[in-house]
Design a protein around this motif. Structure first.
Motif, PDB file in Angstrom:
ATOM      1  N   SER A  14       0.859  -1.177   0.000  1.00  0.00           N
ATOM      2  CA  SER A  14       0.000   0.000   0.000  1.00  0.00           C
ATOM      3  C   SER A  14       0.894   1.224   0.000  1.00  0.00           C
ATOM      4  O   SER A  14       1.788   1.343   0.818  1.00  0.00           O
ATOM      5  N   GLU A  15       0.629   2.099  -0.925  1.00  0.00           N
ATOM      6  CA  GLU A  15       1.413   3.325  -1.026  1.00  0.00           C
ATOM      7  C   GLU A  15       0.518   4.539  -0.857  1.00  0.00           C
ATOM      8  O   GLU A  15       0.852   5.626  -1.283  1.00  0.00           O
ATOM      9  N   LYS A  16      -0.627   4.342  -0.247  1.00  0.00           N
ATOM     10  CA  LYS A  16      -1.578   5.443  -0.110  1.00  0.00           C
ATOM     11  C   LYS A  16      -2.038   5.565   1.335  1.00  0.00           C
ATOM     12  O   LYS A  16      -1.837   4.680   2.153  1.00  0.00           O
ATOM     13  N   TRP A  17      -2.659   6.672   1.626  1.00  0.00           N
ATOM     14  CA  TRP A  17      -3.204   6.930   2.949  1.00  0.00           C
ATOM     15  C   TRP A  17      -4.397   6.016   3.194  1.00  0.00           C
ATOM     16  O   TRP A  17      -5.257   5.861   2.343  1.00  0.00           O
ATOM     17  N   LEU A  18      -4.439   5.394   4.356  1.00  0.00           N
ATOM     18  CA  LEU A  18      -5.564   4.558   4.735  1.00  0.00           C
ATOM     19  C   LEU A  18      -6.249   5.187   5.940  1.00  0.00           C
ATOM     20  O   LEU A  18      -5.589   5.710   6.823  1.00  0.00           O
ATOM     21  N   GLY A  19      -7.551   5.130   5.994  1.00  0.00           N
ATOM     22  CA  GLY A  19      -8.282   5.658   7.146  1.00  0.00           C
ATOM     23  C   GLY A  19      -8.086   4.765   8.361  1.00  0.00           C
ATOM     24  O   GLY A  19      -7.520   3.676   8.263  1.00  0.00           O
ATOM     25  N   LYS A  20      -8.560   5.218   9.524  1.00  0.00           N
ATOM     26  CA  LYS A  20      -8.349   4.499  10.788  1.00  0.00           C
ATOM     27  C   LYS A  20      -8.815   3.045  10.715  1.00  0.00           C
ATOM     28  O   LYS A  20      -8.087   2.134  11.104  1.00  0.00           O
ATOM     29  N   ILE A  21     -10.008   2.806  10.233  1.00  0.00           N
ATOM     30  CA  ILE A  21     -10.536   1.447  10.155  1.00  0.00           C
ATOM     31  C   ILE A  21      -9.700   0.621   9.178  1.00  0.00           C
ATOM     32  O   ILE A  21      -9.335  -0.506   9.460  1.00  0.00           O
ATOM     33  N   GLN A  22      -9.370   1.197   8.043  1.00  0.00           N
ATOM     34  CA  GLN A  22      -8.584   0.484   7.050  1.00  0.00           C
ATOM     35  C   GLN A  22      -7.187   0.142   7.566  1.00  0.00           C
ATOM     36  O   GLN A  22      -6.658  -0.914   7.248  1.00  0.00           O
ATOM     37  N   VAL A  23      -6.592   1.014   8.354  1.00  0.00           N
ATOM     38  CA  VAL A  23      -5.249   0.765   8.884  1.00  0.00           C
ATOM     39  C   VAL A  23      -5.255  -0.470   9.770  1.00  0.00           C
ATOM     40  O   VAL A  23      -4.424  -1.358   9.613  1.00  0.00           O
ATOM     41  N   GLN A  24      -6.189  -0.548  10.692  1.00  0.00           N
ATOM     42  CA  GLN A  24      -6.238  -1.706  11.596  1.00  0.00           C
ATOM     43  C   GLN A  24      -6.509  -2.991  10.824  1.00  0.00           C
ATOM     44  O   GLN A  24      -5.897  -4.019  11.090  1.00  0.00           O
ATOM     45  N   GLU A  25      -7.402  -2.922   9.852  1.00  0.00           N
ATOM     46  CA  GLU A  25      -7.702  -4.097   9.033  1.00  0.00           C
ATOM     47  C   GLU A  25      -6.475  -4.509   8.219  1.00  0.00           C
ATOM     48  O   GLU A  25      -6.124  -5.682   8.148  1.00  0.00           O
ATOM     49  N   PHE A  26      -5.821  -3.541   7.616  1.00  0.00           N
ATOM     50  CA  PHE A  26      -4.631  -3.788   6.799  1.00  0.00           C
ATOM     51  C   PHE A  26      -3.511  -4.377   7.655  1.00  0.00           C
ATOM     52  O   PHE A  26      -2.905  -5.386   7.290  1.00  0.00           O
ATOM     53  N   LEU A  27      -3.242  -3.754   8.803  1.00  0.00           N
ATOM     54  CA  LEU A  27      -2.148  -4.224   9.662  1.00  0.00           C
ATOM     55  C   LEU A  27      -2.435  -5.610  10.238  1.00  0.00           C
ATOM     56  O   LEU A  27      -1.515  -6.416  10.385  1.00  0.00           O
ATOM     57  N   SER A  28      -3.689  -5.882  10.568  1.00  0.00           N
ATOM     58  CA  SER A  28      -4.005  -7.183  11.171  1.00  0.00           C
ATOM     59  C   SER A  28      -3.760  -8.334  10.193  1.00  0.00           C
ATOM     60  O   SER A  28      -3.581  -9.472  10.606  1.00  0.00           O
ATOM     61  N   LYS A  29      -3.704  -8.028   8.896  1.00  0.00           N
ATOM     62  CA  LYS A  29      -3.430  -9.049   7.883  1.00  0.00           C
ATOM     63  C   LYS A  29      -1.962  -9.053   7.451  1.00  0.00           C
ATOM     64  O   LYS A  29      -1.570  -9.854   6.614  1.00  0.00           O
ATOM     65  N   SER A  30      -1.164  -8.161   8.013  1.00  0.00           N
ATOM     66  CA  SER A  30       0.218  -7.982   7.572  1.00  0.00           C
ATOM     67  C   SER A  30       1.196  -8.841   8.356  1.00  0.00           C
ATOM     68  O   SER A  30       1.039  -9.044   9.554  1.00  0.00           O
TER      69      SER A  30
END
Length: 127
Positions: A14-30
């Protein structure tokens, strides 16, 4: 470098800004987060969020997040200007030569200790 990362199993970039909800979802899969910033930023929140979710951090020496990382203990500090060293570090991660599970566990432990210290200070000084 992007090609090396994308060659990993289930790599997501991801090279773009993610909102608060998206960040937690993205990180939890990382499996890890790479912050190759070239600028000294005021403690990027992404690094703190990653540590709180047991996601290992690979951060730039030029970024203030490096101040929160003990290299090879609770994160990895890299120099993004040294492409060969940066690529070698990523290859070692991909090849399993760096224990990212231990780094993730240590990151969460360090995060929890920092939060406990902050709560103690807030209580002591009643801010």
């Amino acid at each position: 470098l992007k090609g090396l990362i994308e060659s990993c199993d289930k790599a997501v970039v991801s090279e773009k800004w993610l909102g608060k909800i998206q960040v937690q979802e993205f990180l939890s899969k990382s499996k890890a987060i790479i912050i190759p910033s070239l600028w000294y930023e005021a403690d990027p929140l992404t690094s703190i969020e990653a540590a709180s979710l047991s996601v290992p951090r690979v951060v730039s020496i030029h970024c203030s997040a490096a101040n929160d990382v003990c290299n090879m203990e609770d994160g990895i500090v890299i120099d993004p200007y040294n492409v060969f060293s940066f690529a070698a570090t990523l290859k070692n991660i991909v090849d399993g030569k760096i224990d990212m599970v231990a780094i993730a566990s240590n990151a969460t432990r360090a995060f929890n200790a920092q939060m406990a210290d902050r709560k103690k200070l807030n209580k002591e000084f009643k801010w």
